[in-house]
Design a protein around this motif. Structure first.
Motif, PDB file in Angstrom:
ATOM      1  N   GLY A 153       5.663  -1.375  -4.556  1.00 28.51           N
ATOM      2  CA  GLY A 153       4.271  -1.689  -4.882  1.00 28.51           C
ATOM      3  C   GLY A 153       3.518  -0.401  -5.113  1.00 28.51           C
ATOM      4  N   CYS A 154       2.193  -0.483  -5.297  1.00 28.41           N
ATOM      5  CA  CYS A 154       1.379   0.737  -5.446  1.00 28.41           C
ATOM      6  C   CYS A 154       1.659   1.718  -4.326  1.00 28.41           C
ATOM      7  CB  CYS A 154      -0.110   0.407  -5.365  1.00 28.41           C
ATOM      8  SG  CYS A 154      -0.861  -0.063  -6.915  1.00 28.41           S
ATOM      9  N   TYR A 155       1.805   1.156  -3.135  1.00 29.73           N
ATOM     10  CA  TYR A 155       1.939   2.013  -1.961  1.00 29.73           C
ATOM     11  C   TYR A 155       3.202   2.851  -1.981  1.00 29.73           C
ATOM     12  CZ  TYR A 155       4.562  -2.183  -0.776  1.00 29.73           C
ATOM     13  OH  TYR A 155       5.431  -3.231  -0.827  1.00 29.73           O
ATOM     14  N   LEU A 181      -2.011   7.286  -6.066  1.00 31.01           N
ATOM     15  CA  LEU A 181      -2.913   6.293  -5.485  1.00 31.01           C
ATOM     16  C   LEU A 181      -4.301   6.593  -6.028  1.00 31.01           C
ATOM     17  CD1 LEU A 181      -1.786   6.337  -1.730  1.00 31.01           C
ATOM     18  CD2 LEU A 181      -1.285   4.581  -3.411  1.00 31.01           C
ATOM     19  N   CYS A 182      -5.042   5.549  -6.401  1.00 27.14           N
ATOM     20  CA  CYS A 182      -6.384   5.739  -6.963  1.00 27.14           C
ATOM     21  C   CYS A 182      -7.311   6.396  -5.940  1.00 27.14           C
ATOM     22  CB  CYS A 182      -7.009   4.394  -7.329  1.00 27.14           C
ATOM     23  SG  CYS A 182      -6.070   3.426  -8.505  1.00 27.14           S
ATOM     24  N   ALA A 183      -8.381   7.019  -6.431  1.00 27.60           N
ATOM     25  CA  ALA A 183      -9.458   7.440  -5.540  1.00 27.60           C
ATOM     26  C   ALA A 183     -10.003   6.181  -4.864  1.00 27.60           C
ATOM     27  CB  ALA A 183     -10.558   8.127  -6.334  1.00 27.60           C
ATOM     28  N   GLY A 184     -10.202   6.237  -3.568  1.00 26.72           N
ATOM     29  CA  GLY A 184     -10.734   5.069  -2.862  1.00 26.72           C
ATOM     30  C   GLY A 184      -9.699   4.001  -2.576  1.00 26.72           C
ATOM     31  N   CYS A 185      -8.414   4.331  -2.697  1.00 27.91           N
ATOM     32  CA  CYS A 185      -7.357   3.347  -2.441  1.00 27.91           C
ATOM     33  C   CYS A 185      -7.261   3.025  -0.944  1.00 27.91           C
ATOM     34  CB  CYS A 185      -6.016   3.894  -2.921  1.00 27.91           C
ATOM     35  SG  CYS A 185      -4.645   2.815  -2.501  1.00 27.91           S
ATOM     36  N   PRO A 186      -7.149   1.760  -0.580  1.00 26.07           N
ATOM     37  CA  PRO A 186      -7.067   1.397   0.830  1.00 26.07           C
ATOM     38  C   PRO A 186      -5.744   1.805   1.488  1.00 26.07           C
ATOM     39  CG  PRO A 186      -6.719  -0.530  -0.549  1.00 26.07           C
ATOM     40  CD  PRO A 186      -7.132   0.584  -1.466  1.00 26.07           C
ATOM     41  N   ASP A 233      -2.487  -4.818   3.469  1.00 23.57           N
ATOM     42  CA  ASP A 233      -3.081  -5.975   2.791  1.00 23.57           C
ATOM     43  C   ASP A 233      -4.280  -5.544   1.956  1.00 23.57           C
ATOM     44  OD1 ASP A 233      -3.964  -8.416   1.993  1.00 23.57           O
ATOM     45  OD2 ASP A 233      -4.615  -9.101   3.974  1.00 23.57           O
ATOM     46  N   ASN A 234      -4.038  -5.325   0.668  1.00 26.24           N
ATOM     47  CA  ASN A 234      -5.149  -4.944  -0.215  1.00 26.24           C
ATOM     48  C   ASN A 234      -5.653  -6.137  -1.016  1.00 26.24           C
ATOM     49  OD1 ASN A 234      -3.066  -5.254  -1.988  1.00 26.24           O
ATOM     50  ND2 ASN A 234      -3.364  -3.317  -3.054  1.00 26.24           N
ATOM     51  N   ARG A 235      -5.257  -7.321  -0.629  1.00 28.66           N
ATOM     52  CA  ARG A 235      -5.767  -8.574  -1.186  1.00 28.66           C
ATOM     53  C   ARG A 235      -5.393  -8.808  -2.641  1.00 28.66           C
ATOM     54  NH1 ARG A 235      -6.269 -11.274   2.488  1.00 28.66           N
ATOM     55  NH2 ARG A 235      -7.888 -12.641   1.703  1.00 28.66           N
ATOM     56  N   GLU A 281      -9.784  -3.716   0.708  1.00 23.56           N
ATOM     57  CA  GLU A 281      -9.634  -4.227  -0.652  1.00 23.56           C
ATOM     58  C   GLU A 281      -9.221  -3.121  -1.624  1.00 23.56           C
ATOM     59  OE1 GLU A 281     -12.237  -7.241  -3.418  1.00 23.56           O
ATOM     60  OE2 GLU A 281     -13.093  -6.430  -1.589  1.00 23.56           O
ATOM     61  N   CYS A 282      -8.348  -3.475  -2.548  1.00 28.43           N
ATOM     62  CA  CYS A 282      -7.945  -2.549  -3.611  1.00 28.43           C
ATOM     63  C   CYS A 282      -9.185  -2.058  -4.335  1.00 28.43           C
ATOM     64  CB  CYS A 282      -7.013  -3.253  -4.581  1.00 28.43           C
ATOM     65  SG  CYS A 282      -6.777  -2.359  -6.123  1.00 28.43           S
ATOM     66  N   ASN A 283      -9.278  -0.746  -4.480  1.00 35.37           N
ATOM     67  CA  ASN A 283     -10.476  -0.145  -5.073  1.00 35.37           C
ATOM     68  C   ASN A 283     -10.739  -0.633  -6.497  1.00 35.37           C
ATOM     69  OD1 ASN A 283     -12.244   1.994  -6.195  1.00 35.37           O
ATOM     70  ND2 ASN A 283     -10.308   2.622  -7.052  1.00 35.37           N
TER      71      ASN A 283
HETATM   72  S1  SF4 Z   1      -3.854  -0.510  -4.373  1.00 41.01           S
HETATM   73 FE1  SF4 Z   1      -5.520  -0.536  -5.802  1.00 41.01          FE
HETATM   74  S2  SF4 Z   1      -6.667   1.334  -5.283  1.00 41.01           S
HETATM   75 FE2  SF4 Z   1      -4.637   1.569  -4.397  1.00 41.01          FE
HETATM   76  S3  SF4 Z   1      -3.438   2.648  -5.941  1.00 41.01           S
HETATM   77 FE3  SF4 Z   1      -3.096   0.450  -6.238  1.00 41.01          FE
HETATM   78  S4  SF4 Z   1      -4.581  -0.115  -7.774  1.00 41.01           S
HETATM   79 FE4  SF4 Z   1      -5.256   1.860  -6.924  1.00 41.01          FE
END
Ligand code: SF4
Ligand code: SF4
Lengths: 598, 194
Positions: free
Chosen positions: A384-386, A345-350, A455-457, A528-530
């Motif tokens: 998903g990312c999550y 997960l990115c730095a600042g990920c919601p 919901d990261n939009r 919001e997605c970082n």
């Molecule tokens: S949701 Fe956005 S901030 Fe989180 S890991 Fe995916 S790309 Fe990175």
């Protein structure tokens, strides 16, 4: 003109130049860029559909009006679309209909590995398989022609290595004009009630035969003469690898792998001594050749799983005795087992905050020196990312199988009589894709689970495409947002909370309340997605005189928090500062300073 | 010339893909058939990234076969070591002397290998790697985002075509407002390699 294009770019440009009118897709690696490139052409109607079945239905509808249409997806997307896909095969088309499916051998970015060519046999649709970007471009035009000529949808099968490698393409300067939409009433062809379907299906079978005859002379199937000792039959990217390994051999390169040109194959097999079938994934070609009574070697030496490369084919050829064993001139290097570098997960990920909360409430991670405990809570995950929340240190996901499955699987666990609370976790885009079906089912069957919609939009994992919930269309236009809260309430959910993604206290309390209520609960975690967030602020810093190395902040798994010898520090290039501030909420020493204004 | 194979490796976010796109454009401008392919982790989120690039009169496989890399450009030390099987005696190596420890290391589950461990394979193969302090150099130039272009500049002297062709490809790919700084980084990298 010569251009350097990726396979996906070439597919898009090929479709555009062939007079495409409409394209529908759901993003999925390795297919995503096809739609992204099509959406740049203002004269094509493009859409991100809410899922792949919808995409095929939309494209089929367009084809019924006589225009050329395309649907694109990844291999697992075709499973979602299977019903619509079979229906399109049965009715056939009016305007050309191409279904692009990108397989992912080697599972670079998927939940499984599957060979789309099997669907051809099931649906009786022809399959074209480009082996480089030039063919991706050329085969697209051919696919539309075949579709209209034989009254069938055509599968254009790509693979990761074709979609995501770039090579030179000679493009044509001309673009075919797109047809005008017009509907001709034709119930015998388009209304598949049993009486009509019974007439239609034999036509589909006949069509398959005719395409097989056509395949004998199709320019996409190429005989490349060479040494008569060894004949290679291959398709797609595997052909390119085989060409590298056997520059002298005779080749039968199949650009259409279903239906097969039987006579061409027989002739070829009589012209060479040994036949080696080089194909990626399943033994689809090999099995067909065997049924034709032709003896070949193939999958006995070439693995059935994973991505091929020249080296694997080389090794297989040596094992099969086709190539002589070479004295290895390279020294065998023994390198240590280097630490892996999985995506994070990115730095600042919601998503970090809620996963941290799930992880602590669910006893997933432990501070250094503290004993590991038996995990609590069952966390039913999705795609998903999550999904990256499954990796340590968060380790907050117990299942993940297919798009939209989390809620339904959680209901299944609860109904099976599981004593522990069950929590389903799904992203906004996945929820719109097919998760909503699970929610409706959960309401209807009076489930008692907790559902988290993160919901990261955006649709982050595939590169930030829009989805119905964020109101951004494929071409970047702003459109009506589907309101998630109202949708969830409309399905009959009474217990709905909307929680801010970066407030750990609110997340913890909200989650505890939801679980203890013992009722069906939905929590929308919004932030919001970082990566696409526009707000920026100064990075946080760690006051090393206060930090006692309890390492609590490391349990967030934020990649910005790093270790330098004995000290922890925050990478200012990665940290998103007061947009996030999760680490300062976690630190018991108050050692993490926020630096508000940017 | 025999097929020329370039492997560019690094960590998601470092600019590996842009660098390999620029190299492709340059090889194409130099008149070659070009193929390239990128392998990313599940997404580009801080995972390991590798890009294969080949050029010649005609190229079939976009993937470089084992041992056939002519030039490796590594944006990070640990990544320099990860793809050892692609390297051969002829390989020229440009390695950014910089460590980005993966999460497992911050968490104390794994150890970052020593320089000696990283270079062990190179040593056995007889490859003399250029270890360069590229991060430091671009910091001095005033912009950490120019790391990839600096490294391209450094690697330019190992290419079978003139470095001016590569500079030309950079001019075509980058937006005008970033151009001046990046061309400076390119020139600085090129000067450092001489
Ligand atoms: S949701 Fe956005 S901030 Fe989180 S890991 Fe995916 S790309 Fe990175
Ligand atoms: S505020 Fe803390 S948790 Fe958030 S990105 Fe910065 S270092 Fe990571």
């Amino acid at each position: 003109m010569k251009k350097l294009l990726s396979g996906n770019e070439a597919l898009a440009l090929g479709a555009y130049n062939a007079g495409l009118k409409l394209a529908a897709a759901y993003p999925g690696t390795p297919s995503t860029e096809i739609m992204e490139n099509l959406a740049r052409f203002p004269d094509i109607n493009t859409q991100w559909s809410s899922n792949e079945a919808v995409a095929v239905e939309v494209a089929t509808g367009a084809s019924y009006t006589g225009v050329r249409a395309l649907a694109a997806m990844k291999h697992v997307g075709l499973n979602v679309a299977a019903d619509a896909f079979m229906a399109a095969s049965t009715t056939g088309v009016k305007g050309g209909l191409v279904i692009v499916v990108a397989d992912d051998p080697g599972i670079h970015s998927s939940q499984n590995e599957q060979d789309t060519r099997h669907y051809a046999r099931l649906s009786k649709m022809p399959v074209l398989e480009p082996s480089n970007s030039q063919e991706a471009y050329d085969f697209m035009a051919l696919a539309f022609e075949l579709s209209e000529h034989f009254d069938t949808p055509v599968i254009l099968r790509s693979t990761t290595r074709v979609s995501h490698s770039s090579s030179l393409v000679e493009t044509s300067a001309e673009k075919q004009p797109a047809a005008q939409a017009a509907f001709k009433h034709d119930t015998a062809k388009l209304v598949m009630v049993p009486t009509a379907a019974r007439v239609r299906w034999p036509k589909v079978l006949k069509r398959e035969e005719l395409i097989g005859e056509y395949a004998e002379n199709c320019p996409c199937n190429q005989y490349i003469p060479g040494n008569a000792k060894l004949g290679i039959i291959s398709s797609g990217i595997a052909f390119q690898y085989a060409k590298e390994v056997f520059p002298e051999a005779s080749f039968l390169k199949l650009g259409m792998t279903y239906p097969l040109p039987k006579n061409l194959i027989k002739e070829f097999s009589q012209s060479v001594e040994t036949i080696f079938v080089v194909e990626e994934l399943d033994s689809v070609l090999e099995d067909s050749l065997c049924r034709m009574g032709i003896s070949v070697i193939g999958k006995k030496y070439i693995p059935r799983s994973g991505e091929l490369n020249p080296d694997i084919i080389w090794a297989a050829a040596i094992k099969a005795g086709i190539l002589p064993e070479i004295k290895d001139t390279l020294p065998k290097i023994n390198t240590p087992d280097f630490p892996k570098r999985p995506p994070l997960l990115c730095a600042g990920c919601p998503h970090t905050g809620i996963f941290f909360t799930l992880s602590t409430l669910g006893q997933r991670s432990a501070l250094p020196g503290k004993p590991k405990r038996e995990p609590k809570l069952v966390l039913s995950g999705d795609i998903g990312c999550y999904t990256l929340g499954a990796y340590p240190p968060l380790s907050a996901m117990d299942t993940c199988g297919c798009m939209g499955g989390s809620i339904s699987q959680a209901v299944g666990m609860e109904k099976a009589g599981l004593g522990e609370p069950v929590i389903a976790i799904i992203g906004d885009s996945t929820f719109m894709h097919s998760g909503i079906n699970g929610l409706i089912n959960a309401v209807y069957n009076q489930s008692k689970i907790t559902i988290l919609i993160l919901d990261n939009r955006t649709t982050a994992m595939t590169g930030h495409q829009g989805n119905p919930g964020c109101g951004i269309a494929a071409n970047g236009q702003t459109v009506t947002e589907v309101n998630l809260e109202e949708l969830v309430r409309g399905a009959g959910i009474k217990n709905l909370q909307v929680l801010p993604a970066f407030d750990l206290k609110a997340l913890r309390n909200g989650l505890k309340n939801a679980i203890s209520s013992g009722e069906l609960n939905v929590i929308i975690v919004r932030g919001e997605c970082n990566v696409i967030c526009r707000k920026r602020s100064l990075p946080n810093t760690i006051d090393t005189s206060l930090c006692n190395r309890c390492d609590a902040c490391l349990l967030l798994g934020c990649p910005a928090i790093q270790r330098d010898g004995d000290k922890l520090f925050i990478d200012p290039g990665l940290c998103t500062g007061s947009n996030c501030n999760l680490c300062s909420q976690v630190c018991p020493q108050k050692a993490i300073k926020t630096n508000e204004a940017a | 010339m025999k097929k020329f194979g370039i492997l560019i490796v690094g960590v998601g976010g470092q600019g590996v893909i842009l660098a390999s796109n620029i190299l492709c454009d340059a090889a194409m401008a130099a008149g070659y058939d070009v193929k390239k392919t990128d392998t990313l982790g599940m997404a580009q989120r801080g995972g390991s990234v590798v890009s294969h690039l080949r050029f010649d009169k005609e190229v079939s496989s976009p993937l470089i076969p084992q041992g056939q890399t002519d030039l490796i450009i590594a944006f990070e030390k640990l990544e320099a070591a990860r793809y050892m099987e692609y390297l051969g005696k002829q390989t020229k190596a440009v390695i950014n002397d910089m460590a980005m420890p993966p999460a497992s290391i911050s968490l104390g589950i794994a150890e970052y290998p020593s320089d000696a461990e990283i270079l062990e394979g190179y040593k056995q193969m007889g490859i003399k790697a250029d270890f360069i302090a590229a991060n430091q150099a671009v910091k001095e130039l005033g912009n950490a985002k120019m790391l990839n272009i600096y490294l391209l500049g450094y690697a330019a002297s190992y290419l079978p075509f003139d470095h001016e062709i590569l500079a030309g490809a950079i001019k075509k790919r980058l937006p005008p407002k970033l151009l001046e700084g990046n061309l400076k980084a390119f020139a600085a990298g090129y000067a450092a390699s001489r």
